[in-house]
Design an enzyme around this catalytic site. Structure first.
Site, PDB file in Angstrom:
ATOM      1  N   THR A  10      -4.343   5.854 -21.649  1.00  0.00           N
ATOM      2  CA  THR A  10      -4.219   4.514 -21.108  1.00  0.00           C
ATOM      3  C   THR A  10      -2.819   4.038 -21.450  1.00  0.00           C
ATOM      4  OG1 THR A  10      -5.089   3.615 -23.166  1.00  0.00           O
ATOM      5  CG2 THR A  10      -6.665   3.940 -21.371  1.00  0.00           C
ATOM      6  N   ARG A  40      -2.672  -2.897 -18.239  1.00  0.00           N
ATOM      7  CA  ARG A  40      -3.867  -2.069 -18.114  1.00  0.00           C
ATOM      8  C   ARG A  40      -3.624  -1.025 -17.034  1.00  0.00           C
ATOM      9  NH1 ARG A  40      -7.177  -4.718 -21.187  1.00  0.00           N
ATOM     10  NH2 ARG A  40      -8.664  -3.041 -21.010  1.00  0.00           N
ATOM     11  N   ASP A 100      -6.820  13.526 -24.946  1.00  0.00           N
ATOM     12  CA  ASP A 100      -6.982  12.127 -24.522  1.00  0.00           C
ATOM     13  C   ASP A 100      -6.384  11.259 -25.617  1.00  0.00           C
ATOM     14  OD1 ASP A 100      -7.766   9.588 -23.907  1.00  0.00           O
ATOM     15  OD2 ASP A 100      -9.844  10.105 -23.399  1.00  0.00           O
ATOM     16  N   GLU A 131      -0.415   4.876  -0.454  1.00  0.00           N
ATOM     17  CA  GLU A 131      -1.177   6.117  -0.640  1.00  0.00           C
ATOM     18  C   GLU A 131      -0.258   7.329  -0.528  1.00  0.00           C
ATOM     19  OE1 GLU A 131      -4.357   5.924   2.191  1.00  0.00           O
ATOM     20  OE2 GLU A 131      -5.699   4.974   0.749  1.00  0.00           O
ATOM     21  N   TYR A 150       0.840  -1.201   0.000  1.00  0.00           N
ATOM     22  CA  TYR A 150       0.000   0.000   0.000  1.00  0.00           C
ATOM     23  C   TYR A 150       0.872   1.247   0.000  1.00  0.00           C
ATOM     24  CZ  TYR A 150      -5.038  -0.047   0.045  1.00  0.00           C
ATOM     25  OH  TYR A 150      -6.332  -0.073  -0.352  1.00  0.00           O
ATOM     26  N   LYS A 202      -3.042   0.291 -24.753  1.00  0.00           N
ATOM     27  CA  LYS A 202      -3.501   0.203 -26.146  1.00  0.00           C
ATOM     28  C   LYS A 202      -2.265   0.185 -27.059  1.00  0.00           C
ATOM     29  CE  LYS A 202      -7.917   1.980 -24.619  1.00  0.00           C
ATOM     30  NZ  LYS A 202      -8.940   3.046 -24.651  1.00  0.00           N
TER      31      LYS A 202
END
Ligand SMILES: *Cc1c(COP(=O)(O)O)cnc(C)c1O
Length: 427
Positions: free
Chosen positions: A228, A237, A202, A58, A56, A231
Protein backbone atom coordinates in the site's frame (compact mmCIF):
# COMPACT_ATOMS: atom_id res chain seq x y z
CA UNK A 1 -9.07 24.53 9.67
CA UNK A 2 -8.56 21.94 7.00
CA UNK A 3 -5.54 22.56 4.75
CA UNK A 4 -5.84 23.11 1.85
CA UNK A 5 -8.78 25.37 2.71
CA UNK A 6 -12.20 24.01 1.71
CA UNK A 7 -13.57 27.33 0.44
CA UNK A 8 -15.49 25.99 -2.53
CA UNK A 9 -16.71 22.93 -0.70
CA UNK A 10 -18.00 25.03 2.20
CA UNK A 11 -19.99 27.19 -0.22
CA UNK A 12 -21.34 24.32 -2.32
CA UNK A 13 -21.89 21.66 0.32
CA UNK A 14 -21.63 22.90 3.89
CA UNK A 15 -22.65 19.52 5.22
CA UNK A 16 -19.67 17.64 3.75
CA UNK A 17 -17.36 20.58 4.48
CA UNK A 18 -18.42 20.50 8.12
CA UNK A 19 -17.65 16.77 8.32
CA UNK A 20 -14.19 17.26 6.76
CA UNK A 21 -13.46 20.05 9.26
CA UNK A 22 -14.64 17.86 12.13
CA UNK A 23 -12.40 15.01 10.98
CA UNK A 24 -9.38 17.34 10.70
CA UNK A 25 -10.05 18.59 14.23
CA UNK A 26 -10.45 15.01 15.49
CA UNK A 27 -7.15 13.94 13.91
CA UNK A 28 -5.47 17.00 15.45
CA UNK A 29 -6.65 16.18 18.99
CA UNK A 30 -5.95 12.45 19.09
CA UNK A 31 -2.85 10.38 19.54
CA UNK A 32 -3.27 8.22 16.48
CA UNK A 33 -1.71 4.81 17.03
CA UNK A 34 -3.48 2.78 14.34
CA UNK A 35 -0.51 0.98 12.84
CA UNK A 36 -1.76 1.23 9.25
CA UNK A 37 -2.45 4.98 9.37
CA UNK A 38 -0.43 8.15 8.99
CA UNK A 39 -0.75 11.85 8.19
CA UNK A 40 0.05 12.73 4.56
CA UNK A 41 1.66 16.06 3.74
CA UNK A 42 -0.41 19.00 2.54
CA UNK A 43 1.35 18.59 -0.83
CA UNK A 44 0.05 15.02 -1.10
CA UNK A 45 -3.44 16.22 -0.15
CA UNK A 46 -3.32 18.88 -2.87
CA UNK A 47 -2.06 16.41 -5.48
CA UNK A 48 -4.89 13.96 -4.77
CA UNK A 49 -7.43 16.77 -5.12
CA UNK A 50 -6.42 17.74 -8.65
CA UNK A 51 -8.25 17.56 -11.99
CA UNK A 52 -6.49 14.27 -12.72
CA UNK A 53 -9.63 12.79 -11.17
CA UNK A 54 -11.49 13.80 -14.36
CA UNK A 55 -9.41 11.64 -16.68
CA UNK A 56 -9.91 8.08 -17.89
CA UNK A 57 -6.67 6.28 -18.84
CA UNK A 58 -7.29 2.56 -19.26
CA UNK A 59 -4.05 0.91 -20.36
CA UNK A 60 -0.47 2.00 -19.78
CA UNK A 61 1.57 5.03 -20.87
CA UNK A 62 1.90 4.99 -24.67
CA UNK A 63 -0.78 2.26 -24.98
CA UNK A 64 -4.10 3.74 -23.84
CA UNK A 65 -7.64 3.09 -24.93
CA UNK A 66 -8.81 6.72 -24.74
CA UNK A 67 -7.32 9.89 -26.22
CA UNK A 68 -6.02 12.91 -24.35
CA UNK A 69 -3.24 11.17 -22.42
CA UNK A 70 -0.50 13.73 -23.18
CA UNK A 71 -0.21 14.72 -19.52
CA UNK A 72 -1.38 11.61 -17.70
CA UNK A 73 1.25 9.51 -19.49
CA UNK A 74 3.94 11.85 -18.13
CA UNK A 75 2.46 11.64 -14.64
CA UNK A 76 2.28 7.86 -14.54
CA UNK A 77 5.79 7.50 -15.99
CA UNK A 78 7.07 9.91 -13.35
CA UNK A 79 5.45 7.92 -10.52
CA UNK A 80 6.84 4.65 -11.96
CA UNK A 81 10.37 6.06 -12.28
CA UNK A 82 10.26 7.40 -8.73
CA UNK A 83 9.04 4.06 -7.39
CA UNK A 84 11.74 2.12 -9.25
CA UNK A 85 14.48 4.48 -8.08
CA UNK A 86 13.32 4.64 -4.46
CA UNK A 87 13.15 0.87 -4.03
CA UNK A 88 15.74 -0.19 -6.62
CA UNK A 89 13.14 -2.31 -8.43
CA UNK A 90 13.24 -3.32 -12.09
CA UNK A 91 9.54 -2.80 -12.66
CA UNK A 92 6.74 -0.86 -10.98
CA UNK A 93 2.98 -0.73 -11.50
CA UNK A 94 1.32 2.17 -9.69
CA UNK A 95 -2.27 1.48 -10.75
CA UNK A 96 -3.70 -0.92 -8.11
CA UNK A 97 -6.59 0.79 -6.33
CA UNK A 98 -5.43 -0.43 -2.93
CA UNK A 99 -3.49 -3.19 -1.21
CA UNK A 100 -6.19 -5.84 -1.50
CA UNK A 101 -6.68 -5.54 -5.28
CA UNK A 102 -2.88 -5.40 -5.67
CA UNK A 103 -2.59 -8.76 -3.94
CA UNK A 104 -5.47 -10.20 -5.96
CA UNK A 105 -3.61 -9.15 -9.11
CA UNK A 106 -0.65 -11.25 -7.97
CA UNK A 107 -2.87 -14.33 -7.59
CA UNK A 108 -4.33 -13.63 -11.03
CA UNK A 109 -0.85 -13.32 -12.54
CA UNK A 110 0.54 -16.59 -11.19
CA UNK A 111 -2.25 -18.85 -9.92
CA UNK A 112 -5.13 -20.91 -11.22
CA UNK A 113 -8.22 -21.49 -9.09
CA UNK A 114 -7.49 -24.23 -6.57
CA UNK A 115 -3.72 -23.64 -6.54
CA UNK A 116 -1.98 -23.61 -3.19
CA UNK A 117 -0.79 -20.47 -1.40
CA UNK A 118 1.35 -20.48 1.75
CA UNK A 119 1.07 -17.42 3.95
CA UNK A 120 0.87 -16.20 7.51
CA UNK A 121 -2.37 -17.16 9.22
CA UNK A 122 -4.69 -14.18 9.83
CA UNK A 123 -4.92 -14.62 13.63
CA UNK A 124 -1.10 -14.83 13.70
CA UNK A 125 -0.69 -11.51 11.90
CA UNK A 126 -1.45 -12.23 8.24
CA UNK A 127 -3.86 -10.28 6.01
CA UNK A 128 -7.35 -11.18 4.75
CA UNK A 129 -5.98 -11.37 1.20
CA UNK A 130 -3.46 -14.01 2.28
CA UNK A 131 -6.09 -16.74 1.91
CA UNK A 132 -8.53 -16.06 4.74
CA UNK A 133 -11.69 -18.17 4.36
CA UNK A 134 -13.88 -15.03 4.15
CA UNK A 135 -11.75 -13.56 1.32
CA UNK A 136 -11.96 -14.41 -2.37
CA UNK A 137 -8.35 -15.53 -2.01
CA UNK A 138 -9.44 -18.19 0.48
CA UNK A 139 -12.52 -19.23 -1.49
CA UNK A 140 -10.85 -19.55 -4.89
CA UNK A 141 -7.41 -20.85 -3.89
CA UNK A 142 -6.11 -23.43 -1.43
CA UNK A 143 -4.61 -21.63 1.54
CA UNK A 144 -2.02 -23.19 3.83
CA UNK A 145 -0.46 -21.22 6.66
CA UNK A 146 2.55 -20.68 8.83
CA UNK A 147 2.40 -18.79 12.11
CA UNK A 148 4.64 -17.78 14.98
CA UNK A 149 6.07 -19.97 17.71
CA UNK A 150 4.10 -19.69 20.95
CA UNK A 151 7.26 -19.40 23.09
CA UNK A 152 8.87 -16.64 21.03
CA UNK A 153 6.01 -14.89 19.21
CA UNK A 154 8.25 -15.06 16.13
CA UNK A 155 8.17 -16.89 12.80
CA UNK A 156 10.56 -19.83 12.75
CA UNK A 157 11.88 -20.18 9.20
CA UNK A 158 12.45 -23.92 9.72
CA UNK A 159 8.70 -24.28 10.24
CA UNK A 160 7.99 -22.31 7.06
CA UNK A 161 10.38 -24.53 5.09
CA UNK A 162 8.83 -27.70 6.47
CA UNK A 163 5.29 -26.61 5.54
CA UNK A 164 6.42 -25.45 2.08
CA UNK A 165 8.10 -28.80 1.38
CA UNK A 166 4.94 -30.62 2.50
CA UNK A 167 2.31 -28.41 0.80
CA UNK A 168 4.23 -27.42 -2.35
CA UNK A 169 2.60 -23.98 -2.75
CA UNK A 170 2.60 -22.17 -6.07
CA UNK A 171 2.80 -18.87 -4.16
CA UNK A 172 4.47 -18.01 -0.85
CA UNK A 173 3.60 -14.73 0.85
CA UNK A 174 5.96 -13.03 3.30
CA UNK A 175 4.48 -10.18 5.30
CA UNK A 176 1.37 -9.27 7.25
CA UNK A 177 -0.56 -6.75 9.28
CA UNK A 178 0.55 -7.44 12.83
CA UNK A 179 4.19 -8.52 12.70
CA UNK A 180 6.35 -6.63 15.21
CA UNK A 181 9.58 -8.28 14.11
CA UNK A 182 11.93 -8.07 11.11
CA UNK A 183 10.87 -10.25 8.18
CA UNK A 184 13.66 -12.44 6.83
CA UNK A 185 13.02 -12.00 3.10
CA UNK A 186 16.28 -13.76 2.17
CA UNK A 187 15.22 -16.90 4.04
CA UNK A 188 11.77 -16.79 2.41
CA UNK A 189 13.46 -16.48 -1.00
CA UNK A 190 15.59 -19.55 -0.33
CA UNK A 191 12.51 -21.59 0.57
CA UNK A 192 10.63 -20.35 -2.49
CA UNK A 193 13.56 -21.31 -4.68
CA UNK A 194 13.89 -24.74 -3.12
CA UNK A 195 10.19 -25.49 -3.55
CA UNK A 196 9.68 -23.83 -6.93
CA UNK A 197 7.23 -21.24 -5.60
CA UNK A 198 6.74 -17.61 -6.55
CA UNK A 199 7.60 -15.32 -3.62
CA UNK A 200 5.36 -12.35 -2.93
CA UNK A 201 6.63 -9.90 -0.31
CA UNK A 202 3.66 -7.93 0.99
CA UNK A 203 5.40 -4.94 2.56
CA UNK A 204 2.23 -2.83 2.99
CA UNK A 205 3.01 -2.03 6.61
CA UNK A 206 6.75 -1.52 6.38
CA UNK A 207 7.24 0.11 2.95
CA UNK A 208 8.21 3.43 4.54
CA UNK A 209 10.73 1.69 6.78
CA UNK A 210 12.18 -0.11 3.76
CA UNK A 211 12.35 3.15 1.79
CA UNK A 212 14.05 4.85 4.73
CA UNK A 213 16.54 2.05 5.38
CA UNK A 214 14.98 0.98 8.70
CA UNK A 215 13.94 -2.51 7.55
CA UNK A 216 15.80 -4.83 5.13
CA UNK A 217 14.41 -4.62 1.59
CA UNK A 218 12.63 -7.50 -0.15
CA UNK A 219 14.00 -6.23 -3.48
CA UNK A 220 16.48 -8.76 -4.82
CA UNK A 221 14.74 -11.56 -2.89
CA UNK A 222 11.06 -11.53 -3.86
CA UNK A 223 9.67 -12.10 -7.36
CA UNK A 224 6.91 -9.62 -6.68
CA UNK A 225 6.40 -7.02 -3.99
CA UNK A 226 3.05 -5.53 -3.13
CA UNK A 227 2.62 -2.48 -1.00
CA UNK A 228 0.00 0.00 0.00
CA UNK A 229 1.12 3.60 -0.33
CA UNK A 230 -0.72 5.01 2.68
CA UNK A 231 0.82 3.31 5.73
CA UNK A 232 4.43 4.00 6.79
CA UNK A 233 5.14 5.18 3.23
CA UNK A 234 2.92 8.21 4.01
CA UNK A 235 1.22 8.63 0.65
CA UNK A 236 -2.41 8.67 -0.46
CA UNK A 237 -4.61 5.58 -0.20
CA UNK A 238 -3.41 3.35 -3.03
CA UNK A 239 -0.97 0.59 -3.84
CA UNK A 240 1.93 -0.46 -6.03
CA UNK A 241 3.35 -3.69 -7.36
CA UNK A 242 7.10 -3.97 -7.84
CA UNK A 243 8.69 -6.89 -9.65
CA UNK A 244 11.63 -8.19 -11.55
CA UNK A 245 11.67 -7.55 -15.31
CA UNK A 246 10.83 -11.25 -15.80
CA UNK A 247 7.37 -10.82 -14.26
CA UNK A 248 6.63 -7.27 -15.46
CA UNK A 249 4.26 -8.30 -18.25
CA UNK A 250 2.30 -10.77 -16.13
CA UNK A 251 1.84 -8.19 -13.38
CA UNK A 252 0.74 -5.41 -15.72
CA UNK A 253 -1.72 -7.68 -17.53
CA UNK A 254 -3.19 -8.87 -14.24
CA UNK A 255 -3.81 -5.32 -12.98
CA UNK A 256 -5.24 -4.14 -16.31
CA UNK A 257 -7.23 -5.59 -18.00
CA UNK A 258 -7.25 -8.54 -15.58
CA UNK A 259 -8.78 -6.86 -12.58
CA UNK A 260 -9.26 -3.14 -12.98
CA UNK A 261 -10.50 -0.48 -15.36
CA UNK A 262 -9.14 3.05 -15.42
CA UNK A 263 -6.40 3.96 -12.96
CA UNK A 264 -7.12 6.64 -10.34
CA UNK A 265 -4.87 9.31 -11.82
CA UNK A 266 -5.38 11.77 -8.95
CA UNK A 267 -4.07 9.05 -6.63
CA UNK A 268 -1.13 8.47 -8.97
CA UNK A 269 -0.31 12.18 -8.57
CA UNK A 270 -0.36 11.84 -4.79
CA UNK A 271 1.77 8.69 -4.95
CA UNK A 272 4.35 10.49 -7.11
CA UNK A 273 4.59 13.30 -4.55
CA UNK A 274 4.86 10.88 -1.63
CA UNK A 275 7.61 8.93 -3.41
CA UNK A 276 9.63 12.12 -3.90
CA UNK A 277 9.19 12.92 -0.20
CA UNK A 278 10.35 9.41 0.73
CA UNK A 279 13.48 9.84 -1.41
CA UNK A 280 14.66 12.82 0.65
CA UNK A 281 17.41 12.32 3.25
CA UNK A 282 14.98 13.53 5.95
CA UNK A 283 12.79 10.48 5.30
CA UNK A 284 15.63 8.25 6.50
CA UNK A 285 15.57 10.18 9.77
CA UNK A 286 11.79 9.78 9.84
CA UNK A 287 11.97 5.99 9.37
CA UNK A 288 14.61 5.68 12.11
CA UNK A 289 12.53 7.88 14.42
CA UNK A 290 9.45 5.66 13.91
CA UNK A 291 11.40 2.59 15.07
CA UNK A 292 12.98 4.51 17.97
CA UNK A 293 9.52 5.69 19.11
CA UNK A 294 8.01 2.21 18.83
CA UNK A 295 10.87 0.74 20.85
CA UNK A 296 10.69 3.49 23.49
CA UNK A 297 6.93 2.95 23.79
CA UNK A 298 7.49 -0.81 24.06
CA UNK A 299 10.02 -0.30 26.87
CA UNK A 300 7.69 2.07 28.74
CA UNK A 301 4.75 -0.36 28.41
CA UNK A 302 6.84 -3.32 29.58
CA UNK A 303 7.84 -1.27 32.62
CA UNK A 304 4.15 -0.92 33.44
CA UNK A 305 3.58 -4.65 33.25
CA UNK A 306 2.07 -4.86 29.78
CA UNK A 307 2.69 -8.12 27.95
CA UNK A 308 4.01 -7.58 24.41
CA UNK A 309 3.86 -10.31 21.76
CA UNK A 310 7.48 -11.32 21.04
CA UNK A 311 8.56 -9.12 23.94
CA UNK A 312 9.01 -5.93 21.92
CA UNK A 313 9.44 -4.64 18.39
CA UNK A 314 11.94 -4.20 15.56
CA UNK A 315 9.68 -1.95 13.50
CA UNK A 316 6.79 0.51 13.82
CA UNK A 317 4.32 -1.88 15.44
CA UNK A 318 3.49 -3.31 18.87
CA UNK A 319 1.01 -6.00 19.87
CA UNK A 320 -0.19 -5.93 23.46
CA UNK A 321 -1.68 -9.10 24.94
CA UNK A 322 -4.08 -7.81 27.60
CA UNK A 323 -4.85 -11.20 29.15
CA UNK A 324 -2.84 -10.40 32.30
CA UNK A 325 -4.73 -7.10 32.70
CA UNK A 326 -8.09 -8.86 32.92
CA UNK A 327 -9.66 -6.78 30.14
CA UNK A 328 -10.50 -7.54 26.51
CA UNK A 329 -9.07 -5.75 23.50
CA UNK A 330 -12.39 -4.30 22.47
CA UNK A 331 -13.21 -2.75 25.85
CA UNK A 332 -9.67 -1.36 26.15
CA UNK A 333 -9.75 0.07 22.62
CA UNK A 334 -13.07 1.84 23.29
CA UNK A 335 -11.77 3.25 26.58
CA UNK A 336 -8.56 4.45 24.92
CA UNK A 337 -10.53 6.13 22.13
CA UNK A 338 -12.52 8.01 24.77
CA UNK A 339 -9.18 8.96 26.34
CA UNK A 340 -7.94 10.50 23.07
CA UNK A 341 -5.77 7.54 22.08
CA UNK A 342 -6.89 5.86 18.88
CA UNK A 343 -5.87 2.28 18.08
CA UNK A 344 -7.49 -1.04 17.20
CA UNK A 345 -8.28 -4.26 19.01
CA UNK A 346 -6.45 -7.18 17.46
CA UNK A 347 -6.07 -10.92 17.84
CA UNK A 348 -2.84 -12.07 19.39
CA UNK A 349 -1.20 -15.34 18.29
CA UNK A 350 -2.98 -18.35 19.86
CA UNK A 351 -5.83 -16.08 20.95
CA UNK A 352 -8.54 -17.95 22.81
CA UNK A 353 -11.09 -15.17 22.20
CA UNK A 354 -13.12 -14.36 19.07
CA UNK A 355 -11.73 -11.99 16.37
CA UNK A 356 -14.48 -9.39 17.04
CA UNK A 357 -13.54 -9.24 20.72
CA UNK A 358 -9.97 -10.52 20.93
CA UNK A 359 -7.31 -10.32 23.64
CA UNK A 360 -5.01 -7.78 22.10
CA UNK A 361 -4.32 -4.25 20.98
CA UNK A 362 -2.24 -3.21 17.97
CA UNK A 363 -0.28 0.04 18.11
CA UNK A 364 1.90 1.76 15.53
CA UNK A 365 4.24 4.73 15.76
CA UNK A 366 4.14 6.06 12.17
CA UNK A 367 1.50 8.78 12.62
CA UNK A 368 2.76 10.10 15.98
CA UNK A 369 6.27 10.29 14.52
CA UNK A 370 4.98 12.33 11.57
CA UNK A 371 3.30 14.58 14.12
CA UNK A 372 6.68 15.19 15.77
CA UNK A 373 6.46 13.13 18.96
CA UNK A 374 9.81 11.69 20.01
CA UNK A 375 11.12 9.03 22.41
CA UNK A 376 10.94 11.43 25.39
CA UNK A 377 7.13 11.53 24.99
CA UNK A 378 6.70 7.76 25.09
CA UNK A 379 6.75 7.29 28.89
CA UNK A 380 3.84 9.75 29.22
CA UNK A 381 1.97 7.95 26.44
CA UNK A 382 2.47 4.60 28.16
CA UNK A 383 1.21 6.18 31.38
CA UNK A 384 -1.97 7.41 29.68
CA UNK A 385 -2.53 3.99 28.10
CA UNK A 386 -2.21 2.38 31.53
CA UNK A 387 -4.59 4.87 33.15
CA UNK A 388 -7.26 4.30 30.49
CA UNK A 389 -6.92 0.51 30.71
CA UNK A 390 -7.12 0.58 34.51
CA UNK A 391 -10.13 2.92 34.40
CA UNK A 392 -11.93 0.61 31.97
CA UNK A 393 -11.27 -2.29 34.34
CA UNK A 394 -13.16 -0.48 37.11
CA UNK A 395 -16.55 -0.39 35.38
CA UNK A 396 -18.55 0.43 32.24
CA UNK A 397 -17.32 3.38 30.18
CA UNK A 398 -20.42 5.43 30.97
CA UNK A 399 -19.86 5.06 34.70
CA UNK A 400 -19.28 8.59 36.02
CA UNK A 401 -15.90 7.88 37.65
CA UNK A 402 -14.59 5.93 34.67
CA UNK A 403 -15.76 8.60 32.21
CA UNK A 404 -14.17 11.32 34.34
CA UNK A 405 -10.77 9.59 34.31
CA UNK A 406 -10.92 8.97 30.53
CA UNK A 407 -11.87 12.62 30.00
CA UNK A 408 -8.95 13.73 32.15
CA UNK A 409 -6.53 11.68 30.05
CA UNK A 410 -8.06 13.05 26.83
CA UNK A 411 -7.46 16.57 28.14
CA UNK A 412 -3.80 15.86 28.86
CA UNK A 413 -3.44 14.31 25.39
CA UNK A 414 -4.93 17.45 23.79
CA UNK A 415 -2.58 19.68 25.81
CA UNK A 416 0.48 17.79 24.58
CA UNK A 417 -0.63 17.63 20.94
CA UNK A 418 -1.40 21.33 20.87
CA UNK A 419 2.32 22.00 20.44
CA UNK A 420 2.68 19.64 17.45
CA UNK A 421 1.41 20.88 14.09
CA UNK A 422 -0.56 18.50 11.90
CA UNK A 423 -0.15 18.47 8.13
CA UNK A 424 -3.59 19.11 6.62
CA UNK A 425 -4.72 21.32 9.49
CA UNK A 426 -4.01 24.82 10.70
CA UNK A 427 -5.48 27.10 13.32
C1 LIG B 1 -3.19 -2.98 4.64
C2 LIG B 1 -2.74 -4.26 4.05
C3 LIG B 1 -3.27 -4.75 2.85
C4 LIG B 1 -4.50 -4.19 2.18
O1 LIG B 1 -4.55 -2.89 1.91
P1 LIG B 1 -5.96 -2.16 1.63
O2 LIG B 1 -5.48 -0.90 1.04
O3 LIG B 1 -6.62 -2.00 2.96
O4 LIG B 1 -6.75 -2.99 0.70
C5 LIG B 1 -2.71 -5.88 2.31
N1 LIG B 1 -1.70 -6.54 2.92
C6 LIG B 1 -1.19 -6.10 4.09
C7 LIG B 1 -0.07 -6.86 4.71
C8 LIG B 1 -1.70 -4.97 4.70
O5 LIG B 1 -1.20 -4.58 5.88
Amino acid sequence: MHQPALTHLAAADPEVARLAEAEAQRQFEKIRLIASENYVSTAVLEATGTVFTNKYSEGYAGKRYYEGQQVVDQLERLAIERAKTLFGAEHANVQPYSGSPANLAVYLAFMNPGDTVLSMDLPMGGHLTHGSPVSATGKWFRPTHYGVRQETGRVDMNDVREIALRERPRLIIAGGTAIPRTIDFAAFAEIAKETGAILLADMAHIAGLVAGGAHPTPVGHADVISTTTHKTLRGPRGAMLLSTEEHAKAIDKAVFPGLQGGPHNHTTAGIAVALAEAAKPSFRDYAAAIVANAQALAAALLERGFDLVSGGTDNHLLLIDLTNKGITGKVAAKALDAAGIELNFNTVPFDTRRPFDPSGLRLGAAAITTRGLRTEHMPALAGWIERAVLAAGRGPLDDADVAKELDAVAGEVRDLLDAFPMPGFSR
